[in-house]
Design a protein around this motif. Sequence first.
Motif, short mmCIF file in Angstrom:
data_model
loop_
_atom_site.label_atom_id
_atom_site.label_comp_id
_atom_site.label_asym_id
_atom_site.label_seq_id
_atom_site.Cartn_x
_atom_site.Cartn_y
_atom_site.Cartn_z
N THR A 38 55.44 -77.80 81.89
CA THR A 38 55.79 -77.65 83.30
C THR A 38 57.19 -77.05 83.34
N LEU A 39 57.34 -75.95 84.02
CA LEU A 39 58.63 -75.29 84.12
C LEU A 39 59.26 -75.58 85.48
N LEU A 40 60.51 -76.02 85.45
CA LEU A 40 61.30 -76.19 86.67
C LEU A 40 62.07 -74.89 86.85
N ALA A 41 61.47 -73.96 87.57
CA ALA A 41 61.97 -72.59 87.61
C ALA A 41 62.91 -72.38 88.79
N PRO A 42 64.20 -72.17 88.53
CA PRO A 42 65.13 -71.89 89.63
C PRO A 42 64.89 -70.49 90.20
N SER A 43 65.13 -70.35 91.48
CA SER A 43 65.02 -69.05 92.12
C SER A 43 66.07 -68.10 91.55
N ASP A 44 65.87 -66.82 91.77
CA ASP A 44 66.85 -65.84 91.29
C ASP A 44 68.23 -66.09 91.92
N ASP A 45 68.26 -66.48 93.19
CA ASP A 45 69.55 -66.77 93.83
C ASP A 45 70.24 -67.94 93.16
N ALA A 46 69.47 -68.96 92.76
CA ALA A 46 70.05 -70.11 92.09
C ALA A 46 70.62 -69.72 90.73
N VAL A 47 69.93 -68.84 90.01
CA VAL A 47 70.45 -68.39 88.71
C VAL A 47 71.71 -67.55 88.90
N ARG A 48 71.73 -66.72 89.92
CA ARG A 48 72.94 -65.93 90.19
C ARG A 48 74.13 -66.84 90.47
N ASP A 49 73.91 -67.90 91.23
CA ASP A 49 74.98 -68.86 91.51
C ASP A 49 75.47 -69.51 90.22
N ALA A 50 74.53 -69.84 89.31
CA ALA A 50 74.92 -70.45 88.04
C ALA A 50 75.76 -69.48 87.21
N ILE A 51 75.37 -68.22 87.20
CA ILE A 51 76.12 -67.21 86.46
C ILE A 51 77.55 -67.09 87.01
N LYS A 52 77.67 -67.14 88.33
CA LYS A 52 79.00 -67.05 88.94
C LYS A 52 79.84 -68.28 88.63
N GLU A 69 57.21 -75.41 88.94
CA GLU A 69 57.82 -75.99 90.13
C GLU A 69 59.06 -75.15 90.42
N ILE A 70 59.10 -74.50 91.57
CA ILE A 70 60.30 -73.72 91.91
C ILE A 70 61.36 -74.68 92.44
N VAL A 71 62.56 -74.60 91.88
CA VAL A 71 63.65 -75.51 92.25
C VAL A 71 64.83 -74.72 92.80
N ASP A 72 65.74 -75.43 93.47
CA ASP A 72 66.82 -74.77 94.21
C ASP A 72 68.14 -74.70 93.47
N GLY A 73 68.12 -74.96 92.17
CA GLY A 73 69.36 -74.90 91.42
C GLY A 73 69.11 -74.86 89.92
N VAL A 74 70.22 -74.79 89.17
CA VAL A 74 70.17 -74.80 87.71
C VAL A 74 70.97 -75.99 87.22
N MET A 75 70.38 -76.80 86.38
CA MET A 75 71.09 -77.94 85.77
C MET A 75 71.91 -77.41 84.60
N LEU A 76 73.09 -76.97 84.93
CA LEU A 76 73.94 -76.20 84.02
C LEU A 76 75.11 -77.05 83.54
N SER A 101 71.66 -82.02 89.65
CA SER A 101 70.32 -82.28 90.13
C SER A 101 69.80 -81.09 90.92
N VAL A 102 68.48 -81.02 91.03
CA VAL A 102 67.82 -79.95 91.78
C VAL A 102 66.68 -80.57 92.58
N HIS A 103 66.21 -79.82 93.58
CA HIS A 103 65.06 -80.24 94.38
C HIS A 103 63.93 -79.24 94.21
N VAL A 104 62.71 -79.75 94.21
CA VAL A 104 61.54 -78.87 94.17
C VAL A 104 61.32 -78.30 95.57
N VAL A 105 61.23 -76.97 95.65
CA VAL A 105 61.00 -76.31 96.94
C VAL A 105 59.59 -75.74 97.04
N THR A 106 58.95 -75.46 95.90
CA THR A 106 57.55 -75.03 95.88
C THR A 106 56.86 -75.78 94.75
#
Length: 203
Positions: free
Chosen positions: A86-100, A191-198, A175-180
């Motif tokens: 099961t993959l907790l997949a962050p959205s592209d926007d969430a990954v961009r925020d993590a990179i920043k 499971e699409i999530v709203d953040g990256v546990m970084l 922490s992250v939340h499941v959005v899809t």
Amino acid sequence: MLCLLQNCRLINPNTLHPRLFYKIYTYIDIYIYIFIGYCEISCGRCSCCAPFSNVLKDKGLNLFKWMLDLTGEYGNLIQKPGFMATLLAPSDDAVRDAIKKLGFESSSDVDEGAKKKLADAAKRHILPPVSDSKALWSAPFMTGNVWIPSALSGHGVSASMDSDGRVKLSSDHGSVHVVTKDIDVCKGFIEIVDGVMLEKPTN
């Protein structure tokens, strides 16, 4: 599990031997063929269904796929239909925020140290099946204050339900939340999530 079939292909019912299907007539003379058979996909060579890599691309989760590629091993495994997880997949926007948060503007800018942190985060977002039963984690089973081991050795996530009914997954790195919920993949879920546990950047 042994791989019993070298290839999988769609079958025309008109070419099947009569013993391989049942012909059922309904009251409006519509018939349905019920096929007896299966497609062995454990070896990862079968194209019967879409692997994680295809579904991630179809859902626009390209930066999480890039994070998985950084791990090496899992970048290869997600291309195989037989990979169970099961993959907790962050959205592209969430990954961009993590990179920043790591101090970079885009995925093309990150240095080797940041790539290591992003690769570890990707593993933190992979939930292997339960070891004994090979059962996969899906959203309905993430609501009872349960701890779930992740693919990052020695780490896991704590799953619960928020007061607003959302599935929350917490780790020692946020922490992250499941959005899809529960996007079907060949032998798993996304499971699409709203953040990256970084891992937090060190100063």
